[in-house]
Design a protein around this motif. Structure first.
Motif, PDB file in Angstrom:
ATOM      1  N   MET A  57       0.915  -1.098   0.140  1.00 47.91           N
ATOM      2  CA  MET A  57       0.104   0.130  -0.122  1.00 47.91           C
ATOM      3  C   MET A  57       0.864   1.207  -0.033  1.00 47.91           C
ATOM      4  O   MET A  57       0.422   2.446  -0.642  1.00 47.91           O
ATOM      5  CB  MET A  57      -0.762   0.128   1.272  1.00 47.91           C
ATOM      6  CG  MET A  57      -1.950  -0.990   1.027  1.00 47.91           C
ATOM      7  SD  MET A  57      -3.075  -0.538  -0.092  1.00 47.91           S
ATOM      8  CE  MET A  57      -3.962   0.943   0.193  1.00 47.91           C
ATOM      9  N   ALA A  58       1.902   1.243   0.639  1.00 47.44           N
ATOM     10  CA  ALA A  58       2.929   2.186   0.679  1.00 47.44           C
ATOM     11  C   ALA A  58       3.576   2.680  -0.611  1.00 47.44           C
ATOM     12  O   ALA A  58       4.097   3.829  -0.932  1.00 47.44           O
ATOM     13  CB  ALA A  58       3.967   2.052   1.624  1.00 47.44           C
ATOM     14  N   ASP A  59       3.545   1.532  -1.476  1.00 44.98           N
ATOM     15  CA  ASP A  59       4.203   1.800  -2.814  1.00 44.98           C
ATOM     16  C   ASP A  59       3.292   1.458  -4.041  1.00 44.98           C
ATOM     17  O   ASP A  59       3.581   0.866  -4.892  1.00 44.98           O
ATOM     18  CB  ASP A  59       5.298   0.663  -3.099  1.00 44.98           C
ATOM     19  CG  ASP A  59       6.539   0.719  -1.941  1.00 44.98           C
ATOM     20  OD1 ASP A  59       6.703   1.987  -1.418  1.00 44.98           O
ATOM     21  OD2 ASP A  59       7.020  -0.247  -1.388  1.00 44.98           O
ATOM     22  N   LEU A  60       2.149   2.107  -3.796  1.00 42.10           N
ATOM     23  CA  LEU A  60       1.055   1.917  -4.958  1.00 42.10           C
ATOM     24  C   LEU A  60       1.692   2.425  -6.190  1.00 42.10           C
ATOM     25  O   LEU A  60       2.245   3.609  -6.258  1.00 42.10           O
ATOM     26  CB  LEU A  60      -0.354   2.627  -4.419  1.00 42.10           C
ATOM     27  CG  LEU A  60      -1.077   1.835  -3.504  1.00 42.10           C
ATOM     28  CD1 LEU A  60      -2.265   2.656  -3.129  1.00 42.10           C
ATOM     29  CD2 LEU A  60      -1.391   0.681  -3.945  1.00 42.10           C
ATOM     30  N   ASP A  61       1.265   1.839  -7.336  1.00 39.18           N
ATOM     31  CA  ASP A  61       1.750   2.378  -8.480  1.00 39.18           C
ATOM     32  C   ASP A  61       0.684   3.245  -9.203  1.00 39.18           C
ATOM     33  O   ASP A  61      -0.279   3.407  -8.644  1.00 39.18           O
ATOM     34  CB  ASP A  61       2.109   1.080  -9.712  1.00 39.18           C
ATOM     35  CG  ASP A  61       1.093   0.383 -10.090  1.00 39.18           C
ATOM     36  OD1 ASP A  61      -0.136   0.628  -9.519  1.00 39.18           O
ATOM     37  OD2 ASP A  61       1.248  -0.940 -10.174  1.00 39.18           O
ATOM     38  N   ASP A  62       0.883   3.704 -10.355  1.00 44.30           N
ATOM     39  CA  ASP A  62      -0.071   4.617 -10.824  1.00 44.30           C
ATOM     40  C   ASP A  62      -1.322   4.254 -11.149  1.00 44.30           C
ATOM     41  O   ASP A  62      -2.741   4.776 -10.866  1.00 44.30           O
ATOM     42  CB  ASP A  62       0.357   5.427 -12.146  1.00 44.30           C
ATOM     43  CG  ASP A  62       1.560   6.534 -11.765  1.00 44.30           C
ATOM     44  OD1 ASP A  62       1.628   6.885 -10.823  1.00 44.30           O
ATOM     45  OD2 ASP A  62       2.604   6.561 -12.757  1.00 44.30           O
ATOM     46  N   ASP A  63      -1.477   2.879 -11.607  1.00 43.64           N
ATOM     47  CA  ASP A  63      -2.759   2.296 -11.760  1.00 43.64           C
ATOM     48  C   ASP A  63      -3.432   1.956 -10.662  1.00 43.64           C
ATOM     49  O   ASP A  63      -4.771   1.971 -10.491  1.00 43.64           O
ATOM     50  CB  ASP A  63      -2.399   0.835 -12.494  1.00 43.64           C
ATOM     51  CG  ASP A  63      -2.005   0.683 -13.936  1.00 43.64           C
ATOM     52  OD1 ASP A  63      -2.108   1.925 -14.531  1.00 43.64           O
ATOM     53  OD2 ASP A  63      -1.299  -0.013 -14.490  1.00 43.64           O
ATOM     54  N   ALA A  64      -2.748   1.650  -9.406  1.00 46.71           N
ATOM     55  CA  ALA A  64      -3.622   1.388  -8.109  1.00 46.71           C
ATOM     56  C   ALA A  64      -4.091   2.607  -7.453  1.00 46.71           C
ATOM     57  O   ALA A  64      -5.046   2.573  -7.192  1.00 46.71           O
ATOM     58  CB  ALA A  64      -2.615   0.698  -7.149  1.00 46.71           C
ATOM     59  N   LEU A  65      -3.156   3.691  -7.749  1.00 46.36           N
ATOM     60  CA  LEU A  65      -3.479   5.135  -7.308  1.00 46.36           C
ATOM     61  C   LEU A  65      -4.956   5.422  -7.970  1.00 46.36           C
ATOM     62  O   LEU A  65      -5.828   6.112  -7.517  1.00 46.36           O
ATOM     63  CB  LEU A  65      -2.481   6.129  -7.555  1.00 46.36           C
ATOM     64  CG  LEU A  65      -1.431   6.188  -6.387  1.00 46.36           C
ATOM     65  CD1 LEU A  65      -0.337   7.027  -6.720  1.00 46.36           C
ATOM     66  CD2 LEU A  65      -2.252   6.668  -5.083  1.00 46.36           C
ATOM     67  N   GLN A  66      -5.009   5.249  -9.612  1.00 44.46           N
ATOM     68  CA  GLN A  66      -6.161   5.546 -10.110  1.00 44.46           C
ATOM     69  C   GLN A  66      -7.481   4.815  -9.564  1.00 44.46           C
ATOM     70  O   GLN A  66      -8.538   5.536  -9.734  1.00 44.46           O
ATOM     71  CB  GLN A  66      -5.818   5.258 -11.637  1.00 44.46           C
ATOM     72  CG  GLN A  66      -4.963   6.252 -12.204  1.00 44.46           C
ATOM     73  CD  GLN A  66      -5.454   7.704 -12.267  1.00 44.46           C
ATOM     74  OE1 GLN A  66      -6.497   7.958 -12.258  1.00 44.46           O
ATOM     75  NE2 GLN A  66      -4.414   8.549 -11.839  1.00 44.46           N
ATOM     76  N   ARG A  67      -7.154   3.394  -9.201  1.00 48.02           N
ATOM     77  CA  ARG A  67      -8.338   2.866  -8.616  1.00 48.02           C
ATOM     78  C   ARG A  67      -8.645   3.287  -7.287  1.00 48.02           C
ATOM     79  O   ARG A  67     -10.038   3.453  -6.921  1.00 48.02           O
ATOM     80  CB  ARG A  67      -7.796   1.250  -8.311  1.00 48.02           C
ATOM     81  CG  ARG A  67      -7.740   0.558  -9.604  1.00 48.02           C
ATOM     82  CD  ARG A  67      -7.666  -0.806  -9.316  1.00 48.02           C
ATOM     83  NE  ARG A  67      -6.689  -1.307  -8.696  1.00 48.02           N
ATOM     84  CZ  ARG A  67      -5.439  -1.696  -8.976  1.00 48.02           C
ATOM     85  NH1 ARG A  67      -5.360  -1.727 -10.570  1.00 48.02           N
ATOM     86  NH2 ARG A  67      -4.513  -2.167  -8.329  1.00 48.02           N
ATOM     87  N   VAL A  68      -7.832   3.883  -6.369  1.00 49.94           N
ATOM     88  CA  VAL A  68      -8.171   4.656  -5.251  1.00 49.94           C
ATOM     89  C   VAL A  68      -9.014   6.008  -5.712  1.00 49.94           C
ATOM     90  O   VAL A  68      -9.995   6.276  -4.672  1.00 49.94           O
ATOM     91  CB  VAL A  68      -6.939   5.017  -4.414  1.00 49.94           C
ATOM     92  CG1 VAL A  68      -7.292   5.921  -3.150  1.00 49.94           C
ATOM     93  CG2 VAL A  68      -6.123   3.847  -3.960  1.00 49.94           C
TER      94      VAL A  68
END
Length: 213
Positions: A57-68
């Protein structure tokens, strides 16, 4: 939302034990309503925890951040106000949340390292933000109103001189032992000790924010 991803602690401060957190939402195992935890004694307040001890969670990539951010859009449609409490520093995720917010509060304490860090965060944010984006400054754990204004003045002066733009000083929160007592009791200090100096300061800051809404 506790946006200190991987090191969330708002659950402790709110006295709740979330069954699920943002990591379950990101991986798709839980829906939005399943990761929201009602906060006791706080009518109409719910918490979305960022997860504890989760390096992924501390190292979310751009795709994961977009899901957030997609989840945040859903939250915005359900909530009157959405507050993101980010971690410290200028990590990619921290800056992404700050850029996404309509209003960003920079929080510093009077100690020189904290003051320098607050200036550094503002420097990292203001260059990539539109001119109409508003940044507000709060001095926490101040010993007096005078000390808070002196600390804020240093940041505002340096920002204006070197960046051509400065945050707006919103106010301060006085140093208060009741905050530590509330943390140990796992409750919000402005509910447990509403008449203490810090509680009064927080109510003033809330009034100032609501006036800008």
């Amino acid at each position: 939302m506790d946006a200190d991803l991987g090191l969330a602690n708002m659950d402790l401060l709110c006295g709740v034990r979330p069954r699920h957190d943002l990591s379950h939402l990101v991986e798709g195992s839980r829906g939005l309503t399943e990761v929201l935890t009602p906060v006791p004694r706080e009518e109409r307040v719910t918490l979305l925890s960022g997860g504890v001890g989760l390096k992924a969670m501390a190292d979310l990539d751009d795709d994961a951040l977009q899901r957030v951010f997609g989840a945040l859009e859903d939250l915005e449609s359900r909530a009157d106000v959405l507050i993101l409490d980010t971690g410290a520093g200028i990590h990619h995720g921290v800056l992404a949340f700050a850029h996404a917010a309509d209003l960003t509060l920079l929080v510093t304490t009077p100690e020189p390292p904290s003051v320098r860090d607050a200036y550094g965060v503002f420097k990292s944010l203001e260059g990539a933000s539109p001119e109409e984006k508003e940044f507000l400054l709060v001095v926490n754990m101040a010993n007096s109103d005078g000390e808070a204004r002196e600390v804020a003045g240093r940041i505002l002066t340096a920002s204006h001189q070197f960046l051509g733009r400065s945050p707006v000083y919103l106010g301060h929160v006085l140093r208060d032992d009741s905050v530590g007592r509330a943390v140990r009791l796992r409750g919000t200090f402005y509910r447990l000790f509403p008449a203490t100096p810090a509680g009064i300061c927080v109510r003033r800051l809330a009034d100032e924010l609501l006036a800008r809404w």
